[in-house]
Write an enzyme that holds these catalytic residues in place. Structure first.
Site, short mmCIF file in Angstrom:
data_model
loop_
_atom_site.label_atom_id
_atom_site.label_comp_id
_atom_site.label_asym_id
_atom_site.label_seq_id
_atom_site.Cartn_x
_atom_site.Cartn_y
_atom_site.Cartn_z
CE LYS A 53 5.67 -1.06 -2.92
NZ LYS A 53 6.52 -0.41 -3.93
CD GLN A 97 8.54 2.75 -4.12
OE1 GLN A 97 8.29 1.70 -3.52
NE2 GLN A 97 7.72 3.23 -5.06
CG ASP A 120 8.82 -4.14 -8.18
OD1 ASP A 120 7.62 -4.38 -7.97
OD2 ASP A 120 9.38 -3.08 -7.83
#
Ligand code: NDP
Length: 289
Positions: A53, A97, A120
Site C-alpha cells: 500500500k 490494517q 476502507d
C-alpha cells in the site's frame, strides 16, 4: 472457453487515472492527498500488505504516513493515534490494517475513524450510507469487483447475482453494490442449502468464501461471469505452495463466459481502489471537482 478478466491490467489503468487525478489535485490544493496506514504487531501477511500500500501510494504521487506499533500496544494508545490522525489536515484517508491483536476491540478502533477519512469503508457510518444509498466510501475489494463487472458487462440491471459469503468487508457490501445496480441478489453462506443449485441460477457469481477451489464448473450457468475473491495458499508439491481462489479456474473457464484468475484478478484491484478512495476523500475535503 471463457475469457480471463485481467484485473492486473485494469488495476494498472486505474492507478494511472488516480495518478493523473493526484497531479491535478496537487495543482489545485497545493499539497498531495495523504493516506495514513496503521499496523499493530508483526503479522507477516499484514506487513506485506502495508508495504504494498505504501509503495502504491508513493507511485501515485500521494503522501503515505506509516505508523507501526508493537503488538502489545494498549488499546487506548491506538485510539489516541486515530484521533490524532482524524485531526491531522495532511491526512485524507486512514486505514487500520486488520486483524488487530486479540486484546484490542477491532470494532471500537474502526468506529473511531472519522467517516470522512474512512477510505476502507469499514465504519458503521460507511456501511449505513451504502445501505441507504447515500454518498460514502465503499470497501475496496467489493468496489474493485464491481468495477470489473461493469467493465465486462456494462449495464448490470436485471441480472441475477449470487454472492457466496456474507462478511462485512466483502460479501455484504458486494450484495448492496449489486442491488444498487438493480441486480436480483442472492447472498449464500455456510448454511445455504444446495449451494450448487443456487449458484446455477446466476448470471453473475462472486465467490468470497476462503475455501480453495470450492466452486466447480458444473455449478455454473453456461455463460456466467465469475468473480473469484478468494485467496488461498495450498501445497504445490516439493514443499512449495501456490495461491488459488475459491473457484476451480480451469473448470469454470470451460463453462463461464469470463472468470477472474487468482492471482491477477480481484487482488490488484483492492489496492487500486484504496488509492481511488483516498483521492476521493482528499477532493471532498478540499471541495475540489
Ligand atoms: P470470512 O471468513 O469473513 O467469510 C467467509 C464467508 O464464507 C462466510 O460468510 C461464510 O459463511 C462463508 N462460507 C464458509 N464456508 C462456506 C461453505 N462451505 N459454503 C458457503 N459459504 C461458506 O472471509 P472474507 O469475506 O474476509 O474473505 C473471503 C475470501 O476472500 C478469503 O479467501 C480472503 O482471503 C479473500 N479476500 C481477498 C481480498 C482481495 O483483495 N482479493 C480481500 C479480502 C478477502 P458463514 O457466514 O455462514 O460462516
Amino acid at each position: 472457453m471463457g475469457d480471463i478478466i485481467d484485473g492486473k491490467a485494469f488495476a494498472a489503468r486505474l492507478r494511472g487515472e488516480v495518478a493523473d487525478g493526484v497531479a491535478a489535485f496537487r495543482a489545485a490544493a497545493g499539497r498531495a492527498p495523504g493516506l495514513a496506514v496503521v499496523l499493530v504487531g508483526e503479522d507477516p501477511a499484514s506487513a506485506v500488505y502495508v508495504r504494498s500500500k505504501h509503495k502504491a501510494c508513493v507511485a501515485a504521487g500521494m503522501e503515505s504516513f506509516e505508523h507501526r506499533l508493537p503488538a502489545d500496544t494498549p488499546e487506548a494508545e491506538l485510539l489516541a493515534l486515530i484521533e490524532q490522525l482524524n485531526a491531522d489536515p495532511a491526512v485524507d484517508g486512514i486505514l487500520v490494517q486488520l486483524p488487530l491483536p486479540k486484546h484490542i476491540d477491532e470494532m471500537k478502533v474502526i468506529e473511531t475513524i472519522d467517516p470522512d477519512k474512512d477510505v476502507d469503508g469499514f465504519t458503521i457510518g460507511s456501511a449505513g450510507r451504502l445501505a441507504t444509498g447515500q454518498e460514502g466510501f465503499v470497501a475496496c475489494t467489493p468496489l474493485g469487483c464491481l468495477m470489473l463487472l461493469k467493465d465486462r458487462l456494462g449495464d448490470l440491471s436485471g441480472k441475477s447475482a449470487v454472492i457466496i459469503g456474507r462478511s462485512n468487508i466483502v460479501g455484504k457490501p458486494m450484495a448492496l453494490l449489486l442491488l444498487r445496480e438493480s441486480c436480483t441478489v442472492t447472498i449464500a453462506h455456510s448454511r445455504t442449502q444446495d449451494l450448487p443449485a443456487v449458484v446455477r441460477g446466476a448470471d453473475i457469481v462472486v465467490a468470497a468464501v476462503g475455501r480453495p477451489e470450492m466452486v466447480r464448473g458444473d455449478w455454473l450457468k453456461p455463460g456466467a461471469t465469475v468473480i473469484d475473491v478468494g485467496i488461498n495458499r495450498v501445497p504445490a508439491g516439493d514443499d512449495k505452495t501456490k495461491l488459488v481462489g475459491d473457484v476451480d479456474f480451469a473448470e469454470a473457464m470451460d463453462v463461464a463466459s469470463a472468470v477472474t484468475p487468482v492471482p491477477g484478478g480481484v487482488g490488484p484491484m483492492t489496492i487500486a481502489c484504496l488509492l481511488h478512495n483516498t483521492l476521493e476523500a482528499a477532493k471532498r475535503r478540499e471541495k475540489i471537482g
